[in-house]
Each structure stands twice: as C-alpha cells, then as structure tokens.
Scaffold this motif. Structure first.
Motif, PDB file in Angstrom:
ATOM      1  N   PHE A   1      -2.761  -6.449  -3.988  1.00 59.55           N
ATOM      2  CA  PHE A   1      -2.808  -7.817  -4.495  1.00 59.55           C
ATOM      3  C   PHE A   1      -3.579  -8.732  -3.548  1.00 59.55           C
ATOM      4  O   PHE A   1      -4.404  -9.535  -3.989  1.00 59.55           O
ATOM      5  CB  PHE A   1      -1.395  -8.375  -4.702  1.00 59.55           C
ATOM      6  N   SER A   2      -3.302  -8.615  -2.259  1.00 63.25           N
ATOM      7  CA  SER A   2      -3.914  -9.515  -1.284  1.00 63.25           C
ATOM      8  C   SER A   2      -5.386  -9.215  -1.082  1.00 63.25           C
ATOM      9  O   SER A   2      -5.841  -8.071  -1.254  1.00 63.25           O
ATOM     10  CB  SER A   2      -3.192  -9.405   0.059  1.00 63.25           C
ATOM     11  N   LYS A   3      -6.116 -10.236  -0.688  1.00 63.85           N
ATOM     12  CA  LYS A   3      -7.534 -10.086  -0.368  1.00 63.85           C
ATOM     13  C   LYS A   3      -7.662  -9.384   0.976  1.00 63.85           C
ATOM     14  O   LYS A   3      -6.953  -9.688   1.915  1.00 63.85           O
ATOM     15  CB  LYS A   3      -8.202 -11.459  -0.314  1.00 63.85           C
ATOM     16  N   GLY A   4      -8.591  -8.440   1.086  1.00 62.16           N
ATOM     17  CA  GLY A   4      -8.796  -7.727   2.340  1.00 62.16           C
ATOM     18  C   GLY A   4      -9.265  -6.305   2.099  1.00 62.16           C
ATOM     19  O   GLY A   4      -8.551  -5.508   1.468  1.00 62.16           O
ATOM     20  N   GLY A   5     -10.443  -5.994   2.576  1.00 60.06           N
ATOM     21  CA  GLY A   5     -11.027  -4.675   2.326  1.00 60.06           C
ATOM     22  C   GLY A   5     -10.264  -3.535   2.969  1.00 60.06           C
ATOM     23  O   GLY A   5     -10.023  -2.507   2.336  1.00 60.06           O
ATOM     24  N   SER A   6      -9.883  -3.702   4.238  1.00 59.92           N
ATOM     25  CA  SER A   6      -9.189  -2.620   4.957  1.00 59.92           C
ATOM     26  C   SER A   6      -7.867  -2.284   4.289  1.00 59.92           C
ATOM     27  O   SER A   6      -7.503  -1.105   4.142  1.00 59.92           O
ATOM     28  CB  SER A   6      -8.947  -3.018   6.419  1.00 59.92           C
ATOM     29  N   SER A   7      -7.120  -3.300   3.889  1.00 59.46           N
ATOM     30  CA  SER A   7      -5.828  -3.083   3.247  1.00 59.46           C
ATOM     31  C   SER A   7      -5.992  -2.357   1.919  1.00 59.46           C
ATOM     32  O   SER A   7      -5.258  -1.400   1.626  1.00 59.46           O
ATOM     33  CB  SER A   7      -5.120  -4.422   3.026  1.00 59.46           C
TER      34      SER A   7
END
Length: 416
Positions: A374-380
């Motif tokens: 759900f959250s923004k962030g490529g690594s996650s």
C-alpha cells in the motif's frame, strides 16, 4: 479463459486475487495520499506514476518468482546475507538520509534500502538452518549418530542462528529499531515452529527482555547531550520512549493536546482516524496535507479517513487472507523447509502490516514501517513481492505434485 489465466498466474489463485485487490486499492489511495510531494514536482502526477511503476515492477517480480523453482533459492543467502550485512555496516559512510535516518543506498537515482532485503535473506537462512536443526545436522534424520553427536550438532546450529541474527540486527537497529525487533520476533516464531527446545527459547526470551530493559533504562537516564551523540537514528529513540511513557502514565483529563514538531505525525494521524467516523470519500482527505508521511508510514490513517470502516475491514481481511492461504499451503507441504519458508515470509509481511496499522491509529510509538503493497516505496514493494513470489512458487510446486499424483492414480485405476 480459465486455463489461460492459470498459465499466466502460477501458484495459488486465491493469493493472486488478494494481491490484486491490495494493489488496486493502493493505486486509488495513493492518488490522494501523495499531495504533499505532488506540488513539489513540475508534473503533479509524477509521484503517482512512480508508485504505479513500482507496482508494475512488483507484478513482474511475482510472475517471475512464481515460475522459479524455490529449491534453487535455498542457499542463495550464503552470498546474499553476508553481502547485505557488510552493506548495512557501511551504511553510515555510503548511505543517504531518508526519513531521518541513513538507511538508503542510492544506485542510479533509485534509493535502495538494504534492510528490506535483509529480512528476506534472514528468512531463507532461518528456514535452511532450522531444517538442518530438526534433522540433527545431517538432513535425513539419521538415527545412527550418538546422542552426544546429535546434541553437539543441534548446539552448533542453534548458536549459529543466534549469532547471525544478532550480527544482522545490530546495524539495522542503529537506523530502524522496529525492523530489528521484527526480525528478532520472526526468529523466535520460526524457532518455535521449528521445534527448538523450550529451555533454549526461554533463555532467548529472558536475554532479550533483559537487554531491552537495560537499553531503555540507560536511554532514559542519560543526558540529552550524550543522547544526541549516539550513532544513526538512535537519538530519536529516547524521545519516542519518553513520549510513549507519558501517554501511558498521564490521565486523559490531564493530557494537553498541542501539536508540535515532536508529535505532529501521531496527532494528525489520530485526527485522520477520528475523521473516519464520517468518511470523507476517496480523494477528499484533509489530513494528507498535514501528515509528513501520509503516503508511506501513515497511509493507513488516510485510508481510514477516506473510507471509514469499509477500508479498515478490506485491509484487515486482505492480510488475514494471506495468513489463511499460507496456512493451507503449509498443510500441503511434504517437507519442513518449504513450510518454514511460507510461514516466515508470510508472517513477516503480515506482522509489518499490523505494526504499521497500529502506529497509524496511535497504538505504540512511531516506527517508520510502511504498509506492505500500500505504501509508496520501491524497496518495500520489491521485497514484499519477492517474498510473496516465493510463496507462490512453493504453491505452484505443490499444485504440480498434486496434479502428478492425481494423474498416476487415474492411470492405476482399472478400466471397467
């Protein structure tokens, strides 16, 4: 059509459906949550397109990993984990600051967070070593070895697990204590499932609790000047502990609700959740413009504000469904290694999700954990899709073996 879709989406169809629902919901929510970064760009849609690109990359990873034989990945941690540990120790010197901590490595304009991939390699390591631990060091439950030799091998594997996990958690704790705690919790859970002796587990529990108590006591009693000299992101830990203790010990009628730089995230997160009693509707969040990390750590608060109980139930059911599906896959596993892998990978994703949700609604200190998928962030997104992709791969192998057995049974059935 059904066979065509099965050919593309390998593994558990139910898990694919849950992931699809989460990604679609994430796309709709992110369009609203990125307001604080959208106005800083020449094209206000760029952050949204970036998130969609990361989700598309995640789907590609899921498609590849679901077709990849999971057994080929069993020992990849032998290279990956030492490399990640070295990078983690070098992060204070080679990393870039991200959300108040030096936790990212910039490669070609992409901010890579090594701690996200450390979680994956640790799970691979734990699954492999706990499998060997159950087999008493020889992988085939050989009963010919003496009890002394068996105990010696068990001790080697046990202390190897403890040593590697501690070495991995030390540099992670410097920048993100909550991730280190998650890895420690996962280790305990996998050791419990891996039938590690209760005496050893009790020793670990007592040692961890004693260490945490000592660290908290030291932090609460050192001066602010000394605290500010601590490495990494640790100076903020003292403030978060003090704030949490203050919230617990102060009666409700004596609390002063004043928004300042120290509690801005928590207070606006609580306001967003309170607004969820009368949902504002998709794209109409008010607190998204005040929450510093509305698109990441506090995206669940924005979800509650815009969709109310419907969004809460949707997200909760999504993660609980992942656990349920993982449980069904585990029951079908014929050996311990894939069962431990499915348990560890799914538990890590769901545990992170519940920690993120608890923080967003004001239960517990701010941890900096994004809401998976759900959250923004490529690594996650990439690390989460790698984990779920391996689970899909294990599911595919199980479905394949079940299909082979069914064919063999049909061939053995005499024709009347």
């Amino acid at each position: 059509m059904k066979d065509f879709l099965k050919g593309i989406f390998q593994g558990s169809p139910a898990m694919w459906m849950v992931i699809a629902v989460m990604m679609v919901a994430s796309s709709i929510l992110m369009f609203s949550a990125i307001s604080t970064v959208a106005y800083k760009t020449s094209n206000y849609l760029d952050p949204f397109y970036g998130h969609i690109t990361h989700l598309a990359l995640g789907v590609f990873i899921l498609l590849i990993m679901s077709r990849f034989p999971y057994s080929w990945l069993r020992r990849i941690y032998i290279i990956g984990l030492p490399l990640i540990i070295i990078i983690l120790f070098l992060m204070p010197f080679i990393g870039v600051t991200l959300n108040g901590g030096t936790r990212a490595l910039r490669l070609g304009g992409f901010d890579l967070q090594p701690q996200e991939f450390a979680k994956l390699f640790i799970i691979m390591f734990l699954a492999d070593f706990l499998t060997l631990y159950q087999a008493n060091g020889n992988g085939n439950n050989n009963l010919d070895i003496s009890p002394e030799e068996r105990a010696k091998k068990e001790k080697i594997y046990f202390w190897s697990i403890i040593g590697v996990v501690c070495i991995t958690c030390i540099p992670i704790a410097m920048q993100n204590l909550s991730t280190a705690v998650m890895i420690a919790t996962l280790t305990f859970a996998m050791m419990l499932v891996g039938r590690v002796d209760w005496k050893k587990l009790t020793l670990i529990t007592v040692s961890v609790i004693a260490t945490v108590v000592i660290i908290v006591a030291v932090l609460l009693n050192i001066s602010n000047e000394t605290n500010n000299k601590l490495p990494g992101h640790m100076p903020s830990i003292k403030g978060r502990i003090e704030k949490s203790l203050e919230d617990i010990t102060t009666p409700d009628d004596k609390k002063v609700y004043v928004i300042n730089d120290g509690n801005r995230q928590r207070m606006h997160g609580k306001i967003a959740v309170a607004n969820g009693r009368t949902p504002t509707g998709p794209g109409n969040s008010i607190q998204r413009d005040y929450l510093p990390l509305a698109f990441s750590d506090f995206i669940f608060a924005i979800l509650v504000e815009e969709s109310g109980w419907f969004g809460v139930i949707l997200v909760l059911l999504s993660y609980l469904s992942l656990l349920y599906i993982a449980g069904k896959i585990i029951r079908k596993c014929g050996t311990i290694y894939p069962a431990l892998m499915v348990m560890g990978l799914t538990f890590m994703v769901v545990m992170q999700a519940f920690i993120s949700m608890c923080v967003a609604v004001g239960i517990g200190p701010v941890t900096g954990q994004p809401l998976p998928l759900f959250s923004k962030g490529g690594s996650s997104i990439v690390s989460t899709c790698l984990m779920l992709g391996i689970v899909l791969s294990i599911s595919r192998e199980i479905n394949k073996s079940e299909g082979t057995v069914e064919i063999e049974k049909n061939e053995e059935t005499p024709k009347k």
